[in-house]
Design a protein around this motif. Structure first.
Motif, PDB file in Angstrom:
ATOM      1  N   LYS A 149       0.830  -1.208   0.000  1.00 17.91           N
ATOM      2  CA  LYS A 149       0.000   0.000   0.000  1.00 17.91           C
ATOM      3  C   LYS A 149       0.873   1.270   0.000  1.00 17.91           C
ATOM      4  O   LYS A 149       0.574   2.241  -0.700  1.00 17.91           O
ATOM      5  N   VAL A 150       1.934   1.228   0.771  1.00 16.72           N
ATOM      6  CA  VAL A 150       2.843   2.388   0.813  1.00 16.72           C
ATOM      7  C   VAL A 150       3.534   2.568  -0.546  1.00 16.72           C
ATOM      8  O   VAL A 150       3.694   3.686  -1.026  1.00 16.72           O
ATOM      9  N   PHE A 151       3.911   1.465  -1.175  1.00 19.38           N
ATOM     10  CA  PHE A 151       4.623   1.543  -2.453  1.00 19.38           C
ATOM     11  C   PHE A 151       3.692   1.983  -3.586  1.00 19.38           C
ATOM     12  O   PHE A 151       4.128   2.623  -4.539  1.00 19.38           O
ATOM     13  N   ASP A 152       2.429   1.600  -3.496  1.00 16.85           N
ATOM     14  CA  ASP A 152       1.470   1.824  -4.583  1.00 16.85           C
ATOM     15  C   ASP A 152       1.037   3.301  -4.589  1.00 16.85           C
ATOM     16  O   ASP A 152      -0.020   3.664  -4.089  1.00 16.85           O
ATOM     17  N   GLY A 153       1.895   4.127  -5.227  1.00 15.65           N
ATOM     18  CA  GLY A 153       1.741   5.581  -5.131  1.00 15.65           C
ATOM     19  C   GLY A 153       0.381   6.121  -5.530  1.00 15.65           C
ATOM     20  O   GLY A 153      -0.109   7.076  -4.938  1.00 15.65           O
ATOM     21  N   ASP A 154      -0.257   5.573  -6.563  1.00 22.33           N
ATOM     22  CA  ASP A 154      -1.561   6.109  -6.979  1.00 22.33           C
ATOM     23  C   ASP A 154      -2.716   5.290  -6.407  1.00 22.33           C
ATOM     24  O   ASP A 154      -3.877   5.511  -6.750  1.00 22.33           O
ATOM     25  N   ASP A 155      -2.389   4.324  -5.560  1.00 21.99           N
ATOM     26  CA  ASP A 155      -3.403   3.572  -4.809  1.00 21.99           C
ATOM     27  C   ASP A 155      -4.428   2.892  -5.729  1.00 21.99           C
ATOM     28  O   ASP A 155      -5.609   2.812  -5.392  1.00 21.99           O
ATOM     29  N   ASN A 156      -3.957   2.408  -6.879  1.00 22.89           N
ATOM     30  CA  ASN A 156      -4.917   1.746  -7.778  1.00 22.89           C
ATOM     31  C   ASN A 156      -4.887   0.218  -7.630  1.00 22.89           C
ATOM     32  O   ASN A 156      -5.510  -0.506  -8.403  1.00 22.89           O
ATOM     33  N   GLY A 157      -4.126  -0.255  -6.635  1.00 21.77           N
ATOM     34  CA  GLY A 157      -4.099  -1.706  -6.399  1.00 21.77           C
ATOM     35  C   GLY A 157      -3.056  -2.441  -7.229  1.00 21.77           C
ATOM     36  O   GLY A 157      -2.921  -3.658  -7.121  1.00 21.77           O
ATOM     37  N   TYR A 158      -2.314  -1.702  -8.067  1.00 21.21           N
ATOM     38  CA  TYR A 158      -1.245  -2.301  -8.864  1.00 21.21           C
ATOM     39  C   TYR A 158       0.041  -1.511  -8.648  1.00 21.21           C
ATOM     40  O   TYR A 158       0.005  -0.281  -8.597  1.00 21.21           O
ATOM     41  N   LEU A 159       1.102  -2.247  -8.551  1.00 21.03           N
ATOM     42  CA  LEU A 159       2.395  -1.594  -8.372  1.00 21.03           C
ATOM     43  C   LEU A 159       3.129  -1.664  -9.713  1.00 21.03           C
ATOM     44  O   LEU A 159       3.392  -2.759 -10.222  1.00 21.03           O
ATOM     45  N   ASP A 160       3.401  -0.496 -10.305  1.00 20.04           N
ATOM     46  CA  ASP A 160       4.116  -0.539 -11.590  1.00 20.04           C
ATOM     47  C   ASP A 160       5.591  -0.184 -11.372  1.00 20.04           C
ATOM     48  O   ASP A 160       5.999   0.181 -10.281  1.00 20.04           O
ATOM     49  N   ARG A 161       6.358  -0.312 -12.448  1.00 22.45           N
ATOM     50  CA  ARG A 161       7.812  -0.106 -12.327  1.00 22.45           C
ATOM     51  C   ARG A 161       8.161   1.306 -11.865  1.00 22.45           C
ATOM     52  O   ARG A 161       9.081   1.506 -11.097  1.00 22.45           O
ATOM     53  N   ARG A 162       7.390   2.276 -12.379  1.00 21.54           N
ATOM     54  CA  ARG A 162       7.673   3.675 -12.026  1.00 21.54           C
ATOM     55  C   ARG A 162       7.485   3.896 -10.516  1.00 21.54           C
ATOM     56  O   ARG A 162       8.309   4.515  -9.865  1.00 21.54           O
ATOM     57  N   GLU A 163       6.387   3.351  -9.996  1.00 23.10           N
ATOM     58  CA  GLU A 163       6.116   3.505  -8.557  1.00 23.10           C
ATOM     59  C   GLU A 163       7.184   2.801  -7.725  1.00 23.10           C
ATOM     60  O   GLU A 163       7.664   3.333  -6.719  1.00 23.10           O
ATOM     61  N   LEU A 164       7.535   1.586  -8.151  1.00 27.03           N
ATOM     62  CA  LEU A 164       8.510   0.815  -7.375  1.00 27.03           C
ATOM     63  C   LEU A 164       9.876   1.503  -7.411  1.00 27.03           C
ATOM     64  O   LEU A 164      10.534   1.664  -6.382  1.00 27.03           O
ATOM     65  N   GLN A 165      10.257   1.942  -8.623  1.00 24.95           N
ATOM     66  CA  GLN A 165      11.562   2.596  -8.761  1.00 24.95           C
ATOM     67  C   GLN A 165      11.622   3.858  -7.894  1.00 24.95           C
ATOM     68  O   GLN A 165      12.620   4.139  -7.252  1.00 24.95           O
ATOM     69  N   LYS A 166      10.513   4.606  -7.862  1.00 23.57           N
ATOM     70  CA  LYS A 166      10.486   5.840  -7.082  1.00 23.57           C
ATOM     71  C   LYS A 166      10.718   5.538  -5.602  1.00 23.57           C
ATOM     72  O   LYS A 166      11.536   6.170  -4.934  1.00 23.57           O
ATOM     73  N   ILE A 167      10.004   4.543  -5.095  1.00 20.74           N
ATOM     74  CA  ILE A 167      10.118   4.255  -3.660  1.00 20.74           C
ATOM     75  C   ILE A 167      11.498   3.658  -3.337  1.00 20.74           C
ATOM     76  O   ILE A 167      12.087   3.975  -2.310  1.00 20.74           O
ATOM     77  N   VAL A 168      12.024   2.840  -4.240  1.00 24.71           N
ATOM     78  CA  VAL A 168      13.358   2.266  -3.997  1.00 24.71           C
ATOM     79  C   VAL A 168      14.407   3.386  -3.970  1.00 24.71           C
ATOM     80  O   VAL A 168      15.301   3.400  -3.122  1.00 24.71           O
ATOM     81  N   MET A 169      14.255   4.367  -4.867  1.00 23.89           N
ATOM     82  CA  MET A 169      15.204   5.493  -4.860  1.00 23.89           C
ATOM     83  C   MET A 169      15.110   6.300  -3.567  1.00 23.89           C
ATOM     84  O   MET A 169      16.126   6.717  -3.012  1.00 23.89           O
ATOM     85  N   ILE A 170      13.884   6.492  -3.099  1.00 28.34           N
ATOM     86  CA  ILE A 170      13.711   7.223  -1.831  1.00 28.34           C
ATOM     87  C   ILE A 170      14.397   6.453  -0.699  1.00 28.34           C
ATOM     88  O   ILE A 170      15.118   7.024   0.120  1.00 28.34           O
ATOM     89  N   ILE A 171      14.172   5.153  -0.684  1.00 28.33           N
ATOM     90  CA  ILE A 171      14.778   4.320   0.364  1.00 28.33           C
ATOM     91  C   ILE A 171      16.308   4.396   0.293  1.00 28.33           C
ATOM     92  O   ILE A 171      16.977   4.510   1.307  1.00 28.33           O
ATOM     93  N   TYR A 172      16.838   4.362  -0.925  1.00 26.07           N
ATOM     94  CA  TYR A 172      18.287   4.479  -1.083  1.00 26.07           C
ATOM     95  C   TYR A 172      18.783   5.808  -0.510  1.00 26.07           C
ATOM     96  O   TYR A 172      19.824   5.867   0.128  1.00 26.07           O
ATOM     97  N   ARG A 173      18.027   6.880  -0.763  1.00 23.56           N
ATOM     98  CA  ARG A 173      18.473   8.192  -0.263  1.00 23.56           C
ATOM     99  C   ARG A 173      18.409   8.231   1.260  1.00 23.56           C
ATOM    100  O   ARG A 173      19.294   8.788   1.911  1.00 23.56           O
ATOM    101  N   ILE A 174      17.337   7.626   1.807  1.00 24.06           N
ATOM    102  CA  ILE A 174      17.222   7.617   3.271  1.00 24.06           C
ATOM    103  C   ILE A 174      18.372   6.834   3.887  1.00 24.06           C
ATOM    104  O   ILE A 174      18.949   7.218   4.896  1.00 24.06           O
TER     105      ILE A 174
END
Ligand SMILES: [Ca+2]
Ligand SMILES: [Ca+2]
Ligand SMILES: [Ca+2]
Length: 211
Positions: free
Chosen positions: A97-122
């Protein structure tokens, strides 16, 4: 002899205690009963413009179950209860749910990549060997997750694919364990709060109507 009494580990007691404290803190920080995103960030001491703030955006959206852009007391407690005490499967659903940026029930590559990059920065500079990702770029982590989880190969992950993939893949489990640790933030927040305000001070302020 049957043991009817449930035995709690010290960790579980700590978690129960934490939830009780969080009830109190919510009431004091947010007497109106609704918390906005900027208040949520302030509560956890997260500065705007930081990677943590970007991650908080996703967390806040996951908390806000009725999508009214505020977090009410029940949403707050339900989510924290899940984060702090949920079964592994529920925690995975939460991560999804946290990863699914637009909350449509599907996690796409763009959403996953965005969250992974944020995690890397943190986590910058502290990528450890435990998750086996120390030599991977965010793009490579993302690709590997899709490789392991997207069984029907349609470029999107469903909750079911995500849950089953995490069960199958020790690598993904360790990655999620490594990076998704909101309970750590909550505990740190509680510690900071305990340091900055004793319970007595809290009661005095409450009684004085200062919150
Ligand atoms: Ca809401
Ligand atoms: Ca999505
Ligand atoms: Ca799929």
């Amino acid at each position: 002899m049957g043991q009817n009494q449930q035995i709690q580990t010290p960790d579980e007691e700590l978690e129960l205690r934490s939830i009780y404290d969080l009830y109190k803190f919510f009431i004091t920080e947010c007497p109106s009963g609704s918390l906005y995103l900027h208040e949520f960030k302030r509560m956890f001491g997260v500065q705007n413009g930081t990677p943590e703030a970007q991650y908080m955006d996703n967390i806040f959206r996951a908390f806000d179950m009725n999508h009214d852009n505020t977090m009410d007391f029940l949403e707050y407690v339900a989510a924290l209860n899940l984060v702090l005490r949920g079964k592994p499967e529920n925690k995975l659903k939460w991560s999804f749910k946290v990863f699914d940026g637009d909350d449509n029930g599907y996690l796409d590559r763009r959403e996953l990549q965005k969250i992974v990059m944020i995690i890397y920065r943190i986590k910058k500079g502290s990528m450890s060997n435990e998750a086996g990702i120390e030599n991977l770029t965010p793009g490579q982590v993302c690709a590997r997750i899709f490789e392991e989880v997207d069984v029907n190969n349609d470029g999107e992950l469903t909750v079911l694919e995500f849950l089953e993939g995490a069960q199958r893949s020790p690598w993904l489990q360790s990655f999620l364990h490594f990076e998704v640790n909101p309970s750590g933030w909550v505990k740190k927040y509680l510690c900071d709060r305990r340091r900055s305000m004793t319970e007595t001070q809290l009661m005095i302020r409450l009684q004085a109507g200062r919150y």
